[in-house]
Scaffold this active site. Structure first.
Site, PDB file in Angstrom:
ATOM      1  N   GLU A 140       0.873  -1.174   0.000  1.00 22.37           N
ATOM      2  CA  GLU A 140       0.000   0.000   0.000  1.00 22.37           C
ATOM      3  C   GLU A 140       0.904   1.216   0.000  1.00 22.37           C
ATOM      4  OE1 GLU A 140      -3.131   0.134   3.022  1.00 22.37           O
ATOM      5  OE2 GLU A 140      -2.785   2.287   3.278  1.00 22.37           O
ATOM      6  N   GLU A 145      -2.062  11.760   3.173  1.00 24.98           N
ATOM      7  CA  GLU A 145      -2.865  11.227   4.274  1.00 24.98           C
ATOM      8  C   GLU A 145      -2.599  12.017   5.550  1.00 24.98           C
ATOM      9  OE1 GLU A 145      -2.001   7.206   5.509  1.00 24.98           O
ATOM     10  OE2 GLU A 145      -4.094   6.833   6.013  1.00 24.98           O
TER      11      GLU A 145
END
Ligand SMILES: *[C@@H]1O[C@H](CO)[C@@H](O)[C@H](O)[C@H]1NC(C)=O
Ligand SMILES: *[C@@H]1O[C@H](CO)[C@@H](O)[C@H](O)[C@H]1NC(C)=O
Length: 346
Positions: A140, A145
C-alpha cells in the site's frame, strides 16, 4: 456546484490514451479527469475497513445528494455537510478499475478535505492512496494522508514482512518514523514542514501537484505547490507528454528499497483510491490526545456527528490523475479486479 454525470455514465467507455514516447522513456497510459473519471472509478460502499464513523454511498446516491460529480473542470468528491448523524457521516470512496505495477503517477489537485482553518481538520481522515490485493502482501502506498490537526502530509508504505527501507534523498526536514513497512504501522514519513502540502494551507494556495514514481528500486513522492515552476510546467504540458522525474529535484519523501526491501516483491497491481473518512482507527484513536480537537467535543464521533457545518471544506477537487509507464520492456501488466477483492487500508 456539482454537475450530474449520469449522462456520462450511460455513455461511458473506458478511455485509454497513449502518446508517442517522450524523452523520459515514460509514456502516458491513462488520464483520468472530468471527461471520464466516473467511468474509470468504482464507488466503494462496504463498511469502512478502518472503522471510520462514515457511510460510504454509492454512485447514484452521491450524484443525487451532490457528494460527487464534475465541478469547476475537475472531479468533486465530498461529504455530507448538512445533516447531523449518529450512524456515520455520508462520504465517498472511489477506486480505479485499473491496477498498476510501477509507473509515474501525477495528480493535479485543486482542493483536499480539510477544516476551514489550517491545522484544524478535527475528525477528518482524508487519503489519496494505492494498494494491491491480499493486503498487505501486495503493498500500500499512501501518497496524501493525515488526521485532525496534522500540519503537513504523511507519506506511508505498508507491506508484508521483510521490507525495511531508508529515506535517503528525501527533502531536508522529512523524517522516517520507522524503517519497517510491515503491517498496519507501516513506514511513515512526516514530511518537510511546508504546510502548503496538506490541509487548509494546501487549499489556500490553490493546491498543487503530487507525483509518485514507483520503480523496482525506490518509491518517491514529490509535491509541487501551485505557484511553483514545476507545477506550471507539468500543468502546461500537453497532458499526455511524460515528464522526466530526474528533473524534479529532491522528493518530499523517498523510500529506498535496496536489499532491505526488494520493491518488486512487495508491491504489485495497485488500484488508485481517493476517500474521506472520519474518526476510526486513526483520527478517532488519537482524538483524546489532541488538545485542539478534544476541546471541541468529548469524542470524535460526537463532533463529526453533531457539527455538519464543520465539514463544508471536506472535499477533494481533482483536476486530473495521469499515469505513465516505462516504454522499455513494454507496459506493465494492468489488471482489473472484482470489487470483492478490495483489500483493507490501515
Ligand atoms: C440528509 O438527510 C436527508 C433526510 O434523511 C436525506 O434525504 C439526505 O439524503 C441526506 N443528505 C446527505 C447529503 O446525506
Ligand atoms: C508561492 O507562494 C508562497 C506563499 O504561499 C510564497 O511564499 C512563495 O514565494 C511563492 N513562490 C513563487 C515561486 O512565487
Amino acid at each position: 456546484m456539482v454537475r450530474s454525470w449520469t449522462a456520462l455514465l450511460l455513455a461511458a467507455s473506458a478511455l485509454t490514451r497513449s502518446s508517442a514516447r517522450a524523452a523520459s522513456s515514460y509514456h502516458a497510459t491513462d488520464v483520468f479527469d472530468s471527461s471520464n473519471f466516473f467511468a474509470e472509478f468504482d464507488f466503494f460502499t462496504q463498511p469502512d475497513p478502518t472503522n471510520g464513523f462514515v457511510q460510504y454511498v454509492d454512485a447514484e446516491t452521491a450524484n443525487r445528494d451532490g457528494l460527487a460529480g464534475y465541478a469547476q473542470a475537475g472531479v468533486y468528491l465530498g461529504v455530507d455537510s448538512t445533516n447531523t448523524t449518529t450512524t456515520g457521516r455520508a462520504s465517498v470512496r472511489v477506486t480505479s478499475k485499473k491496477a498498476y505495477t510501477k509507473g509515474l503517477f501525477i495528480a493535479d489537485i485543486a482542493h483536499m478535505p480539510a477544516g476551514a482553518t489550517n491545522g484544524n481538520s478535527c475528525g477528518l481522515w482524508p487519503a489519496f492512496w494505492m494498494f494491491g490485493p491480499n493486503w498487505p502482501n501486495s503493498g500500500e502506498i499512501d501518497i496524501i494522508e493525515g488526521v485532525n490537526t496534522q500540519a503537513s502530509n504523511a507519506v506511508t508504505l505498508h507491506t508484508g514482512a521483510g521490507c525495511s527501507v531508508t529515506n535517503a534523498g528525501s527533502l531536508a526536514g522529512t523524517k522516517l518514523a520507522s524503517p519497517s513497512c510491515h503491517g498496519a504501522a507501516g513506514c511513515s514519513q512526516t514530511t518537510h514542514p511546508d504546510a502548503r502540502n496538506y490541509g487548509a494551507a494546501f487549499n489556500a494556495a490553490a493546491g498543487g501537484l503530487y507525483a509518485l514514481e514507483w520503480t523496482d528500486d525506490t518509491i518517491k513522492v514529490w509535491f509541487f505547490p501551485r505557484n511553483s515552476t514545476t507545477a506550471a510546467l507539468l500543468s502546461n504540458n500537453p497532458r499526455t507528454t511524460a515528464p522526466d522525474p530526474s528533473t524534479f529535484g529532491p522528493p518530499l519523501a523517498a523510500f529506498v528499497g535496496g536489499a532491505g526491501c526488494p520493491i518488486a516483491q512487495h508491491f504489485a497491481n495497485h488500484r488508485i483510491v481517493f476517500d474521506t473518512t472520519f474518526c476510526g482507527d486513526w483520527a478517532g484513536r488519537v482524538w483524546a490526545a489532541d488538545k485542539t480537537c478534544a476541546a471541541l467535543a468529548p469524542t470524535c464521533e460526537a463532533y463529526v456527528g453533531g457539527r455538519p457545518g464543520a465539514f463544508a471544506h471536506a472535499y477533494w477537487l481533482v483536476r486530473s490523475v495521469r499515469v505513465f509507464e516505462r516504454a522499455a520492456g513494454g507496459r506493465a501488466a494492468r489488471q482489473v479486479y472484482p470489487a470483492a477483492e478490495l483489500g483493507r487500508e490501515i
